[in-house]
Design a protein around this motif. Structure first.
Motif, PDB file in Angstrom:
ATOM      1  N   GLY A   1       0.809  -1.215   0.000  1.00 16.23           N
ATOM      2  CA  GLY A   1       0.000   0.000   0.000  1.00 16.23           C
ATOM      3  C   GLY A   1       0.835   1.254   0.000  1.00 16.23           C
ATOM      4  N   PHE A   2       1.890   1.262   0.839  1.00 12.38           N
ATOM      5  CA  PHE A   2       2.762   2.433   0.868  1.00 12.38           C
ATOM      6  C   PHE A   2       3.541   2.573  -0.450  1.00 12.38           C
ATOM      7  CE2 PHE A   2       2.463   2.026   5.613  1.00 12.38           C
ATOM      8  CZ  PHE A   2       1.848   3.259   5.813  1.00 12.38           C
ATOM      9  N   ALA A   3       3.908   1.430  -1.047  1.00 13.39           N
ATOM     10  CA  ALA A   3       4.589   1.482  -2.352  1.00 13.39           C
ATOM     11  C   ALA A   3       3.661   2.068  -3.412  1.00 13.39           C
ATOM     12  CB  ALA A   3       5.050   0.084  -2.757  1.00 13.39           C
TER      13      ALA A   3
ATOM     14  N   GLY B   1       0.466  -0.925 -18.228  1.00 18.12           N
ATOM     15  CA  GLY B   1      -0.028  -0.589 -16.902  1.00 18.12           C
ATOM     16  C   GLY B   1      -1.512  -0.869 -16.753  1.00 18.12           C
ATOM     17  N   ILE B   2      -2.297  -0.540 -17.780  1.00 17.54           N
ATOM     18  CA  ILE B   2      -3.738  -0.809 -17.735  1.00 17.54           C
ATOM     19  C   ILE B   2      -3.998  -2.311 -17.669  1.00 17.54           C
ATOM     20  CG2 ILE B   2      -5.873  -0.645 -19.082  1.00 17.54           C
ATOM     21  CD1 ILE B   2      -5.021   2.093 -20.001  1.00 17.54           C
ATOM     22  N   LEU B   3      -3.195  -3.098 -18.385  1.00 12.31           N
ATOM     23  CA  LEU B   3      -3.354  -4.556 -18.317  1.00 12.31           C
ATOM     24  C   LEU B   3      -3.065  -5.075 -16.908  1.00 12.31           C
ATOM     25  CD1 LEU B   3      -1.750  -5.685 -21.709  1.00 12.31           C
ATOM     26  CD2 LEU B   3      -4.178  -5.495 -21.133  1.00 12.31           C
ATOM     27  N   CYS B   4      -2.078  -4.472 -16.246  1.00 13.89           N
ATOM     28  CA  CYS B   4      -1.797  -4.855 -14.857  1.00 13.89           C
ATOM     29  C   CYS B   4      -2.960  -4.486 -13.944  1.00 13.89           C
ATOM     30  CB  CYS B   4      -0.512  -4.186 -14.376  1.00 13.89           C
ATOM     31  SG  CYS B   4       0.984  -4.838 -15.149  1.00 13.89           S
ATOM     32  N   PHE B   5      -3.542  -3.291 -14.157  1.00 11.13           N
ATOM     33  CA  PHE B   5      -4.715  -2.897 -13.374  1.00 11.13           C
ATOM     34  C   PHE B   5      -5.874  -3.867 -13.622  1.00 11.13           C
ATOM     35  CE2 PHE B   5      -3.082   1.703 -13.711  1.00 11.13           C
ATOM     36  CZ  PHE B   5      -2.364   1.574 -12.538  1.00 11.13           C
TER      37      PHE B   5
ATOM     38  N   LEU C   1      -5.590  -7.001 -14.467  1.00 10.91           N
ATOM     39  CA  LEU C   1      -5.257  -8.225 -13.738  1.00 10.91           C
ATOM     40  C   LEU C   1      -5.629  -8.081 -12.261  1.00 10.91           C
ATOM     41  CD1 LEU C   1      -3.889 -11.030 -13.627  1.00 10.91           C
ATOM     42  CD2 LEU C   1      -1.707  -9.828 -13.254  1.00 10.91           C
ATOM     43  N   GLY C   2      -5.355  -6.903 -11.706  1.00 11.24           N
ATOM     44  CA  GLY C   2      -5.714  -6.657 -10.318  1.00 11.24           C
ATOM     45  C   GLY C   2      -7.207  -6.773 -10.080  1.00 11.24           C
ATOM     46  N   GLN C   3      -8.011  -6.273 -11.031  1.00 11.41           N
ATOM     47  CA  GLN C   3      -9.463  -6.401 -10.880  1.00 11.41           C
ATOM     48  C   GLN C   3      -9.888  -7.862 -10.937  1.00 11.41           C
ATOM     49  OE1 GLN C   3     -10.978  -3.498  -9.983  1.00 11.41           O
ATOM     50  NE2 GLN C   3      -8.802  -2.913 -10.174  1.00 11.41           N
ATOM     51  N   GLY C   4      -9.146  -8.649 -11.721  1.00 11.10           N
ATOM     52  CA  GLY C   4      -9.442 -10.076 -11.766  1.00 11.10           C
ATOM     53  C   GLY C   4      -9.245 -10.733 -10.410  1.00 11.10           C
ATOM     54  N   TYR C   5      -8.175 -10.338  -9.740  1.00  8.62           N
ATOM     55  CA  TYR C   5      -7.951 -10.858  -8.389  1.00  8.62           C
ATOM     56  C   TYR C   5      -9.037 -10.390  -7.420  1.00  8.62           C
ATOM     57  CZ  TYR C   5      -3.323 -12.677  -9.565  1.00  8.62           C
ATOM     58  OH  TYR C   5      -2.284 -13.401 -10.108  1.00  8.62           O
ATOM     59  N   PHE C   6      -9.416  -9.115  -7.527  1.00  6.25           N
ATOM     60  CA  PHE C   6     -10.407  -8.585  -6.589  1.00  6.25           C
ATOM     61  C   PHE C   6     -11.762  -9.274  -6.734  1.00  6.25           C
ATOM     62  CE2 PHE C   6      -7.837  -4.438  -6.621  1.00  6.25           C
ATOM     63  CZ  PHE C   6      -7.147  -4.807  -5.483  1.00  6.25           C
ATOM     64  N   VAL C   7     -12.211  -9.485  -7.986  1.00  5.73           N
ATOM     65  CA  VAL C   7     -13.552 -10.058  -8.178  1.00  5.73           C
ATOM     66  C   VAL C   7     -13.593 -11.537  -7.813  1.00  5.73           C
ATOM     67  CG1 VAL C   7     -14.146  -8.386  -9.966  1.00  5.73           C
ATOM     68  CG2 VAL C   7     -13.146 -10.581 -10.619  1.00  5.73           C
TER      69      VAL C   7
ATOM     70  N   GLY D   1      -3.944  -8.607  -5.910  1.00  4.76           N
ATOM     71  CA  GLY D   1      -4.544  -7.488  -6.640  1.00  4.76           C
ATOM     72  C   GLY D   1      -3.818  -6.184  -6.365  1.00  4.76           C
ATOM     73  N   MET D   2      -3.449  -5.962  -5.079  1.00  5.41           N
ATOM     74  CA  MET D   2      -2.709  -4.746  -4.734  1.00  5.41           C
ATOM     75  C   MET D   2      -1.331  -4.736  -5.402  1.00  5.41           C
ATOM     76  SD  MET D   2      -1.509  -3.389  -0.990  1.00  5.41           S
ATOM     77  CE  MET D   2      -3.196  -3.070  -0.472  1.00  5.41           C
ATOM     78  N   LEU D   3      -0.653  -5.888  -5.389  1.00  2.00           N
ATOM     79  CA  LEU D   3       0.666  -5.956  -6.021  1.00  2.00           C
ATOM     80  C   LEU D   3       0.571  -5.752  -7.533  1.00  2.00           C
ATOM     81  CD1 LEU D   3       2.274  -8.911  -4.010  1.00  2.00           C
ATOM     82  CD2 LEU D   3       2.535  -6.449  -3.655  1.00  2.00           C
ATOM     83  N   SER D   4      -0.508  -6.229  -8.150  1.00  5.12           N
ATOM     84  CA  SER D   4      -0.725  -5.994  -9.588  1.00  5.12           C
ATOM     85  C   SER D   4      -0.887  -4.504  -9.863  1.00  5.12           C
ATOM     86  CB  SER D   4      -1.957  -6.762 -10.072  1.00  5.12           C
ATOM     87  OG  SER D   4      -1.758  -8.150  -9.970  1.00  5.12           O
ATOM     88  N   ASN D   5      -1.614  -3.814  -8.969  1.00  2.50           N
ATOM     89  CA  ASN D   5      -1.763  -2.368  -9.125  1.00  2.50           C
ATOM     90  C   ASN D   5      -0.413  -1.657  -9.003  1.00  2.50           C
ATOM     91  OD1 ASN D   5      -4.481  -2.556  -9.539  1.00  2.50           O
ATOM     92  ND2 ASN D   5      -5.087  -1.922  -7.483  1.00  2.50           N
ATOM     93  N   CYS D   6       0.417  -2.116  -8.045  1.00  6.09           N
ATOM     94  CA  CYS D   6       1.753  -1.518  -7.900  1.00  6.09           C
ATOM     95  C   CYS D   6       2.554  -1.668  -9.194  1.00  6.09           C
ATOM     96  CB  CYS D   6       2.497  -2.170  -6.741  1.00  6.09           C
ATOM     97  SG  CYS D   6       1.852  -1.752  -5.102  1.00  6.09           S
TER      98      CYS D   6
END
Length: 708
Positions: free
Chosen positions: A49-51, A216-220, A222-228, A241-246
């Motif tokens: 989160g801090f990253a 970057g959008i593809l990583c975001f 991927l993060g949504q895939g983890y969240f859902v 999901g958070m690490l994918s956003n990072c």
């Protein structure tokens, strides 16, 4: 799968790698019995989160890395978006709650709300930013932009902390609520749409900054895939999901760096390289030009002094080239010049270099010889190169050359002297009707003639033999006269009209150019004031400054004195300098700033024939660039000249300078310049330089009528 470009490769690896990692992580998640509370989940989540917060703030700061006069709309919006995302990430990470006694801190309902709001804002923001039309905008005030972003965040924050009765909670005990999953589905769909929009733009524009943004959008996404697919508050998918956003923030920062730093730097580097090439190479043959010859010859002479060697300079000229030009046309004549240059260059020996001096002249330097006889034999072998005809448009043409030779240290001590003496030998050879001639001291008759002309020049000013002619300068959009250039002429009592090309260099060398220049400046200002008092519309008069005038310590006092004496306001005077006057950067800047402070306009004349580094050209206190007539003359026949004019015009617009083209002779040239958004022009198409009375009669009395 093979990708044709680096951008395609990067996008492909991100897409394929992300998908494979998602599948592997879900297999691990479903097949292993793990306890994230005791395996570092909270610590990794806090660090992630801090990253993410630091990455967002880094993107915000990077957007302001270069404070230019103009920013793109995309940069301003990216600044706003990622400042807001940084705030969401910060509030998200500091709002963890102690959910269960004796267990580490976990996601709370509010922290999940902040994380979800950040995903929605990021997905919608990126889609909006890359959907709107890209354009330049005025530089906004950083404080106001920051305040507006913070205010928007506070509004969203306040809405988030409200207990809306119709909205379910993010958490249902230890389970993630349906609203959490649905909102991340929405964010995922927005990311998919944004990725499609960005990919289409990239295929059209091939901008180097778009592939990292798309990654970057593809990583975001991927993060949504983890969240859902997450189900509980301490689910591994929330961490992934958070690490994918990072990782997505990393790619965004990389793409922004490319657009803010790499691309402008490479563009400036390419522009400087192009201008440097133009300054040091002949535009027809592509060979190093006279300026480069002087530089290289100085190095050769320095080495020759140390090693006690000889240095030879040949100046070569194509005989009856004017006939070739008149009969075949300019384009064919240029092809002849290129073939001559190539033949000389390809046959050059070690220690020899070939240069193009413009028009139909070439130069060749020789260093690997030890006697004048050796140099003469080599020169005769060069003449034999042209026993074979050149081919132009399928036809053979036999050429002959004239060559003048000068050898250091016998025939001169400096590069300029050696070149001049070789040129003198060439002209002597042509007068004698021979092919080859070496410089001899007996060839001083012409120098004596120049000395006589200099003596006459010293008397001409006192005897009133000089007069001014004026050439109109026309606005290309309106066709109206907006100024005039004052040019000096000399009527010799015995010789008649003496060409400025003959007496101006002589005046410059002798120092007479300073009093002559002051006379020209005073006469032009006085005449312009007379026209203003006669009731004609006020126009700006342009006067050329010589190198000696510009470097004179009393130049500013002279300008002020003439303006007071004639009563002309400084705003109606423009002084023209050449690029070579700015070589001594510090001294030139100081002189130009003093001139600008009194209100006089400044332009760079014959731009493109010298060399001005873009590094400090942008800082010169000038108002106008004047494109040299040599580029304009063949603008419709030579694509290189057209490209040079277009480049100079575009560069001037970006530097917020006016552009005037010289030497416009026909309507086609005028229309081309108008289409390139060149502001003004002068040349025979609008009017030849004429005396004051004729200029008044022809142009000033009907000044509101279009010229040409």
């Amino acid at each position: 799968m093979k990708f044709k470009t680096q951008g395609q490769s990067q996008i492909g690896w991100v897409a394929i790698g992300g998908l494979l990692f998602f599948l592997v992580s879900q297999w691990f998640r479903s097949s292993s019995g793990y306890d994230l509370n005791y395996s570092g989940y909270p610590v990794i989540t806090l660090l992630g989160g801090f990253a993410a917060t630091a990455a967002c703030i880094g993107i915000y700061n990077q957007s302001w890395l270069f404070q230019t006069q103009k920013l793109t709309l995309r940069r301003v919006l990216m600044t706003t978006l990622f400042l807001m995302l940084g705030l969401f990430e910060l509030v998200h990470i500091v709002s963890f709650a102690e959910e269960v006694p004796n267990r580490a801190m976990m996601e709370s309902d509010f922290s999940l709300m902040m994380s979800t709001m950040g995903s929605l804002v990021c997905s919608a923001g990126l889609l909006f930013i890359y959907s709107v039309h890209e354009k330049q905008v005025a530089l906004p005030r950083k404080f106001l932009l920051f305040s507006a972003t913070l205010g928007t965040f506070l509004i969203l924050y306040i809405c988030s902390i409200q207990e809306w009765s119709f909205l379910p909670e993010m958490l249902d005990g230890h389970l993630l609520g349906k609203v959490f999953t649905r909102l991340h589905w929405v964010a995922g769909l927005l990311y998919v749409t944004g990725a499609v929009v960005l990919y289409v733009q990239w295929k059209k524009t091939k901008n180097a900054d778009l592939p990292p943004i798309l990654s970057g959008i593809l990583c975001f996404l991927l993060g949504q895939g983890y969240f859902v697919t997450a189900s509980v508050v301490d689910d591994l998918n929330l961490l992934l999901g958070m690490l994918s956003n990072c990782l997505g923030y990393f790619f965004i920062q990389k793409g922004l760096y490319a657009s803010v730093v790499d691309t402008p730097f490479l563009q400036q580097q390419a522009a400087e390289a192009k201008m440097n090439y133009i300054a040091h190479h002949d535009d027809v043959t592509g060979l190093p030009n006279r300026r480069r010859l002087s530089q290289r010859l100085q190095l050769m002479l320095d080495d020759a002094v140390v090693e006690e060697k000889l240095v030879g300079v040949l100046v070569l000229n194509i005989n009856r080239f004017k006939t070739i030009n008149d009969s075949l046309g300019q384009q064919a004549a240029n092809r002849v010049l290129r073939q001559v240059g190539q033949r000389l260059n390809h046959s050059s020996l070690p220690g020899e270099e070939v240069f193009g001096l413009g028009r139909d002249e070439f130069a060749l330097t020789m260093t690997d010889f030890y006697s004048t006889d050796t140099a003469l034999r080599r020169t005769r072998s060069i003449l034999q190169l042209f026993e074979k005809p050149v081919m132009v448009d399928g036809s053979e043409y036999h050429l002959t050359l004239g060559i003048g030779m000068a050898i250091f240290p016998y025939d001169g001590e400096s590069p300029q002297e050696i070149i001049q003496n070789a040129d003198t030998a060439l002209h002597s050879a042509k007068e004698q009707g021979i092919e080859l001639n070496r410089y001899a001291h007996a060839m001083q008759m012409k120098a004596q003639e120049r000395l006589q002309l200099e003596n006459d020049l010293r008397k001409a000013l006192a005897r009133g033999q000089f007069y001014l002619v004026y050439q109109p300068q026309v606005n290309l959009q309106s066709g109206l006269i907006v100024g005039m250039e004052a040019l000096v002429r000399w009527h010799h009592p015995q010789r008649g009209s003496v060409s400025p090309a003959e007496f101006i260099p002589l005046a410059e060398e002798s120092g007479l150019i300073v009093p002559l220049g002051e006379w020209v400046l005073r006469e032009a200002c006085a005449q312009n004031k007379l026209w203003q008092e006669a009731g004609y519309r006020k126009l700006c008069v342009s006067v050329n400054l010589s190198m000696r005038q510009f470097r004179h310590s009393h130049l500013l006092d002279s300008i002020n004195s003439i303006l007071r004496e004639t009563g002309l306001e400084p705003a109606w005077l423009e002084l023209e300098i050449t690029e070579s006057m700015t070589f001594d950067k510090d001294r030139a800047f100081e002189q130009l700033h003093k001139i600008k402070e009194i209100g006089v306009h400044i332009s760079i004349d014959d731009f493109g024939t010298g060399y001005s580094s873009l590094h400090y050209l942008k800082d010169l206190p000038i108002d106008r660039l004047k494109i040299d007539r040599s580029f304009v003359n063949e603008i419709m026949e030579d694509s290189n000249n057209a490209a040079i004019v277009s480049t100079i015009t575009s560069m001037a617009h970006h530097l917020q300078l006016k552009v005037t083209a010289e030497g416009v002779e026909n309507e086609e040239q005028m229309m081309f310049l108008r289409n390139q958004h060149c502001h003004e022009a002068q040349g025979y198409f609008f009017g030849k330089p004429i005396e004051a009375a004729d200029f008044e009669q022809r142009f000033l009395r009907d000044i509101d009528k279009p010229a040409g």
